[in-house]
Enzyme design. Structure first.
Site, PDB file in Angstrom:
ATOM      1  N   ASN A  13      10.704  -9.801   4.528  1.00  0.00           N
ATOM      2  CA  ASN A  13      10.309 -10.699   3.436  1.00  0.00           C
ATOM      3  C   ASN A  13       9.449 -11.878   3.906  1.00  0.00           C
ATOM      4  O   ASN A  13       9.651 -13.020   3.489  1.00  0.00           O
ATOM      5  CB  ASN A  13      11.531 -11.206   2.656  1.00  0.00           C
ATOM      6  CG  ASN A  13      12.487 -12.026   3.494  1.00  0.00           C
ATOM      7  OD1 ASN A  13      12.559 -11.867   4.709  1.00  0.00           O
ATOM      8  ND2 ASN A  13      13.243 -12.901   2.839  1.00  0.00           N
ATOM      9  N   TYR A  68     -10.761   2.244   5.553  1.00  0.00           N
ATOM     10  CA  TYR A  68      -9.691   1.939   4.601  1.00  0.00           C
ATOM     11  C   TYR A  68     -10.220   0.997   3.524  1.00  0.00           C
ATOM     12  O   TYR A  68     -10.677  -0.101   3.816  1.00  0.00           O
ATOM     13  CB  TYR A  68      -8.521   1.291   5.333  1.00  0.00           C
ATOM     14  CG  TYR A  68      -7.262   1.226   4.521  1.00  0.00           C
ATOM     15  CD1 TYR A  68      -6.332   2.265   4.582  1.00  0.00           C
ATOM     16  CD2 TYR A  68      -6.998   0.139   3.711  1.00  0.00           C
ATOM     17  CE1 TYR A  68      -5.166   2.204   3.841  1.00  0.00           C
ATOM     18  CE2 TYR A  68      -5.838   0.077   2.968  1.00  0.00           C
ATOM     19  CZ  TYR A  68      -4.919   1.108   3.034  1.00  0.00           C
ATOM     20  OH  TYR A  68      -3.768   1.052   2.294  1.00  0.00           O
ATOM     21  N   SER A  69     -10.176   1.448   2.283  1.00  0.00           N
ATOM     22  CA  SER A  69     -10.737   0.664   1.181  1.00  0.00           C
ATOM     23  C   SER A  69      -9.798   0.678  -0.009  1.00  0.00           C
ATOM     24  O   SER A  69      -9.536   1.729  -0.605  1.00  0.00           O
ATOM     25  CB  SER A  69     -12.102   1.217   0.759  1.00  0.00           C
ATOM     26  OG  SER A  69     -12.591   0.520  -0.373  1.00  0.00           O
ATOM     27  N   ASN A  70      -9.274  -0.483  -0.350  1.00  0.00           N
ATOM     28  CA  ASN A  70      -8.426  -0.583  -1.531  1.00  0.00           C
ATOM     29  C   ASN A  70      -9.173  -0.238  -2.810  1.00  0.00           C
ATOM     30  O   ASN A  70      -8.573   0.179  -3.796  1.00  0.00           O
ATOM     31  CB  ASN A  70      -7.840  -1.989  -1.606  1.00  0.00           C
ATOM     32  CG  ASN A  70      -6.836  -2.238  -0.502  1.00  0.00           C
ATOM     33  OD1 ASN A  70      -5.882  -1.491  -0.339  1.00  0.00           O
ATOM     34  ND2 ASN A  70      -7.064  -3.278   0.287  1.00  0.00           N
ATOM     35  N   GLY A  94       2.741  -0.856   4.043  1.00  0.00           N
ATOM     36  CA  GLY A  94       2.149  -1.711   3.027  1.00  0.00           C
ATOM     37  C   GLY A  94       2.421  -3.167   3.288  1.00  0.00           C
ATOM     38  O   GLY A  94       3.447  -3.540   3.853  1.00  0.00           O
ATOM     39  N   SER A 146       0.783  -1.235   0.000  1.00  0.00           N
ATOM     40  CA  SER A 146       0.000   0.000   0.000  1.00  0.00           C
ATOM     41  C   SER A 146       0.811   1.279   0.000  1.00  0.00           C
ATOM     42  O   SER A 146       0.236   2.365  -0.105  1.00  0.00           O
ATOM     43  CB  SER A 146      -0.959   0.013   1.184  1.00  0.00           C
ATOM     44  OG  SER A 146      -2.124  -0.706   0.856  1.00  0.00           O
TER      45      SER A 146
END
Length: 374
Positions: free
Chosen positions: A351, A187-189, A328, A88
């Protein structure tokens, strides 16, 4: 993409997914007087993440601190100048491009999205005539977060799936709005998928091209790009990206990130992220009026300690110093990046995502140390 920076698991495209993480044997912490090195070692040796990296830039001086491994099969360390998926953090890049279009007079912040993408947002009570461009960038649109549906599937079934932006918006529009535009925060992608479509409609070029020509090339960001559908491989050098689903960590480095797209598909490096956030806050990417709009925040009730601007989060360090940035998460990678108004910037990458519970808190601590350390 992401769901929350603190206290919750950042996962895949931003949705909180309850997944059990495998417990693996961890090496003992090495003896070091470097507090940032100790913090990263807690992410890996104690927390159980394979590897982690912090890149700090302060008035042109770049330092890189690494811990753990970039490849569990070969045992190779986390690579120098690593490229990784930033999730993000993509949103800050997209918001910057939109605000550049506002400065160019091609987009109006408080115009309805219907003006630019007629008929796209409609049905089940969703109305693009009532949702402004500002609502999208600010997460006050009320649009349902499409990843809450997409990520109910087994991750392996998503590896090669990919998606077109219109398909992702259609998933969201199967649900009624969460609230009337401007009357709440969630929060909205989906918001940023629509914002990416706006950029393409107004410019006549792909979002990837606009990020490259408006941000990456002017700043000399050689490691930053937005992969297209079917582009499943990370450029070298890169660590492998892992996720834990109740067994040994699975390698999820290669997959189609178009399911994240404008909401979280970007690839970058710690050095590039530092350069980007420093330049953004210094006014090198936006005129003063648009940067001020970007920094106008609203409360983010589900994000303790955070206020949300236009693709930009405001938080404070433990000593009370404010900073701006974004976090993100996407399959295999978690990232935190941001800068102080003084210009000091930091980016921390790990990672593994999903990861053991302790990894997130340790990563946040490492990021705060990286950004605050003098």
């Amino acid at each position: 993409m992401r769901k929350s920076l603190r206290g919750k698991q950042i996962v895949a495209c931003g949705t909180l997914v309850a997944l059990l993480a495998a417990t693996t044997a961890a090496p003992a912490l090495a003896v070091t007087t470097n507090p940032l090195q100790r913090a990263l070692d807690r992410v890996t040796a104690q927390g159980g993440a394979p590897g982690a990296e912090a890149v700090v830039t302060d008035h042109g001086r770049v330092t890189e601190t690494r811990s753990g491994t970039g490849d569990l099969t070969t045992g190779k360390p986390y690579p120098h100048d690593a490229k990784f998926r930033v999730g993000s953090v993509t949103k800050t890049f997209v918001a910057t491009v939109v605000l550049q279009l506002v400065a160019d007079g091609k987009v109006q912040l408080d115009a309805p999205i219907e003006r630019y993408l007629p008929g796209l947002v409609a049905g089940n009570g969703n109305d693009g005539r009532q949702i402004t461009v500002r609502n999208l960038l600010q997460h006050t649109s009320g649009l349902y977060n499409y990843t809450d549906d997409v990520l109910t599937a087994d991750p392996e079934s998503l590896r090669h799936r990919g998606a077109e932006p219109g398909e992702l918006v259609a998933i969201a529009l199967q649900h009624p709005p969460l609230f009337a535009p401007g009357r709440g925060w969630s929060y909205s992608n989906t918001d940023y998928i629509v914002a990416g479509m706006l950029v393409e409609k107004v410019t006549g070029r792909s979002l990837a091209t606009e990020i490259d020509r408006r941000i990456a090339r002017p700043l000399g960001l050689r490691d930053t790009s937005l992969p297209g559908r079917g582009d499943e491989h990370l450029p070298a050098p890169h660590p492998r990206g892992y996720l834990s689903l109740g067994g040994p960590p699975a390698d999820f480095t290669d997959f189609d990130p178009s399911t994240a797209g404008a909401a979280g598909g970007l690839v970058s490096s710690g050095r590039d992220l530092d350069t980007f956030f420093s330049a953004l806050l210094a006014g090198r990417l936006l005129p003063a009026a648009q940067l001020a709009q970007m920094r106008r925040t609203v409360p983010a009730p589900t994000e303790p300690g955070a206020d949300y601007g236009l693709g930009l989060i405001r938080r404070t360090l433990p000593d009370g110093t404010p900073y701006w940035g974004h976090d993100g998460g996407i399959f295999g990678f978690a990232t935190l990046a941001g800068a102080l108004d003084s210009g000091r910037a930091a980016a921390v990458s790990v990672n593994e995502l999903p990861a053991p519970d302790g990894v997130q808190q340790n990563t946040e601590t490492a990021f705060e140390i990286a950004l605050a350390r003098k």
